[in-house]
Design a protein around this motif. Sequence first.
Motif, PDB file in Angstrom:
ATOM      1  N   THR A  20      -2.133   3.321  11.385  1.00 29.56           N
ATOM      2  CA  THR A  20      -1.144   3.895  12.396  1.00 29.56           C
ATOM      3  C   THR A  20      -1.224   5.490  12.062  1.00 29.56           C
ATOM      4  N   THR A  21      -0.451   6.162  13.025  1.00 30.28           N
ATOM      5  CA  THR A  21      -0.321   7.523  12.464  1.00 30.28           C
ATOM      6  C   THR A  21       0.992   7.995  11.882  1.00 30.28           C
ATOM      7  N   ASN A  22       1.800   6.833  11.400  1.00 30.95           N
ATOM      8  CA  ASN A  22       3.007   7.032  10.931  1.00 30.95           C
ATOM      9  C   ASN A  22       3.119   7.298   9.534  1.00 30.95           C
ATOM     10  N   PRO A  23       3.986   8.243   9.032  1.00 23.99           N
ATOM     11  CA  PRO A  23       3.785   8.751   7.696  1.00 23.99           C
ATOM     12  C   PRO A  23       4.304   7.805   6.941  1.00 23.99           C
ATOM     13  N   ALA A  24       3.723   7.515   5.508  1.00 27.14           N
ATOM     14  CA  ALA A  24       4.120   6.541   4.674  1.00 27.14           C
ATOM     15  C   ALA A  24       4.906   7.138   3.486  1.00 27.14           C
ATOM     16  N   CYS A  46       2.254  19.081   3.623  1.00 26.38           N
ATOM     17  CA  CYS A  46       1.917  17.623   3.553  1.00 26.38           C
ATOM     18  C   CYS A  46       2.715  16.810   4.605  1.00 26.38           C
ATOM     19  N   ALA A  47       2.188  15.840   5.111  1.00 25.69           N
ATOM     20  CA  ALA A  47       3.123  14.806   5.884  1.00 25.69           C
ATOM     21  C   ALA A  47       3.438  13.604   4.946  1.00 25.69           C
ATOM     22  N   TYR A  48       4.631  13.077   4.930  1.00 28.14           N
ATOM     23  CA  TYR A  48       5.114  11.753   4.366  1.00 28.14           C
ATOM     24  C   TYR A  48       6.515  11.398   4.775  1.00 28.14           C
ATOM     25  N   SER A  49       6.675  10.202   4.545  1.00 25.57           N
ATOM     26  CA  SER A  49       7.951   9.834   5.090  1.00 25.57           C
ATOM     27  C   SER A  49       9.119  10.499   4.598  1.00 25.57           C
ATOM     28  N   ASP A  50      10.157  10.605   5.415  1.00 24.25           N
ATOM     29  CA  ASP A  50      11.509  11.517   4.996  1.00 24.25           C
ATOM     30  C   ASP A  50      12.306  10.479   4.346  1.00 24.25           C
ATOM     31  N   SER A  51      11.833   9.071   4.186  1.00 27.58           N
ATOM     32  CA  SER A  51      12.663   8.341   3.318  1.00 27.58           C
ATOM     33  C   SER A  51      12.164   8.117   1.866  1.00 27.58           C
ATOM     34  N   SER A  52      11.251   9.045   1.854  1.00 25.78           N
ATOM     35  CA  SER A  52      10.565   9.035   0.347  1.00 25.78           C
ATOM     36  C   SER A  52      11.376   9.397  -0.624  1.00 25.78           C
ATOM     37  N   VAL A  53      11.160   8.869  -1.866  1.00 22.23           N
ATOM     38  CA  VAL A  53      12.047   9.429  -3.273  1.00 22.23           C
ATOM     39  C   VAL A  53      11.323  10.782  -3.649  1.00 22.23           C
TER      40      VAL A  53
END
Length: 220
Positions: free
Chosen positions: A169-173, A188-195
């Motif tokens: 996918t192109t969805n951030p992890a 950098c691109a990463y999920s907004d739900s990251s810790v």
Amino acid sequence: DYTITSQNINIVSLSPNQAVDFNGTLTFTHTASNVQLNNISCEILNHTGNGALYMFGGSVTTSLTSSGNGYLYTSGVDLQATATTVNITGAKSVVFTNATALGQLTINNASAIVSLLNCLNSKTITLTSGVVGINNSTIYSASAGANAISVSPGAFLFATNSTFLIPNTTNPALINIPAGSFYSINNCAYSDSSVIAGTILTRTSKFDAIALANALPFTS
């Protein structure tokens, strides 16, 4: 299986377009100076000595373990992302550059410094201890909902111009930077739900889509 104890040697494929394949395990135990591999492939590679190992081209299809204290440099090596595990347990500097693929990477030594540069197909990273620098690379999680990189307390992450994605996918992890760890993240691109709870070492910059609204007319 083959064990290389000599130093100051080059092991070279005579064909510039075809790697020489070693079945089984290549182990390098040289204690000083360096060994260079040019377009050499094997199933398992162990770097246990204190001498440096340089790898250009070729591949490792099952596992790469670097447990000695010698410098490790790889350029253009296929460390197959879906099949290969890469374990760094020595007190050493390691560079992975222009890797066509980089398998699941684990770093577990407080004195280890590992750099990824232009590695555009890298699997999950587990940073138990030590330092990892990620530049212009793409790191994939194992699945949706899993972390593309997990950092343990006391470890250091530096990431620049890189992307953390869910596979296919192109969805951030997700990424996990807990309290007690240290980090610097820029562009950098990463999920907004990251810790993201560690100690920041520089300003963090994270960019999503940018839109321009209600712009004034341009005049020269």
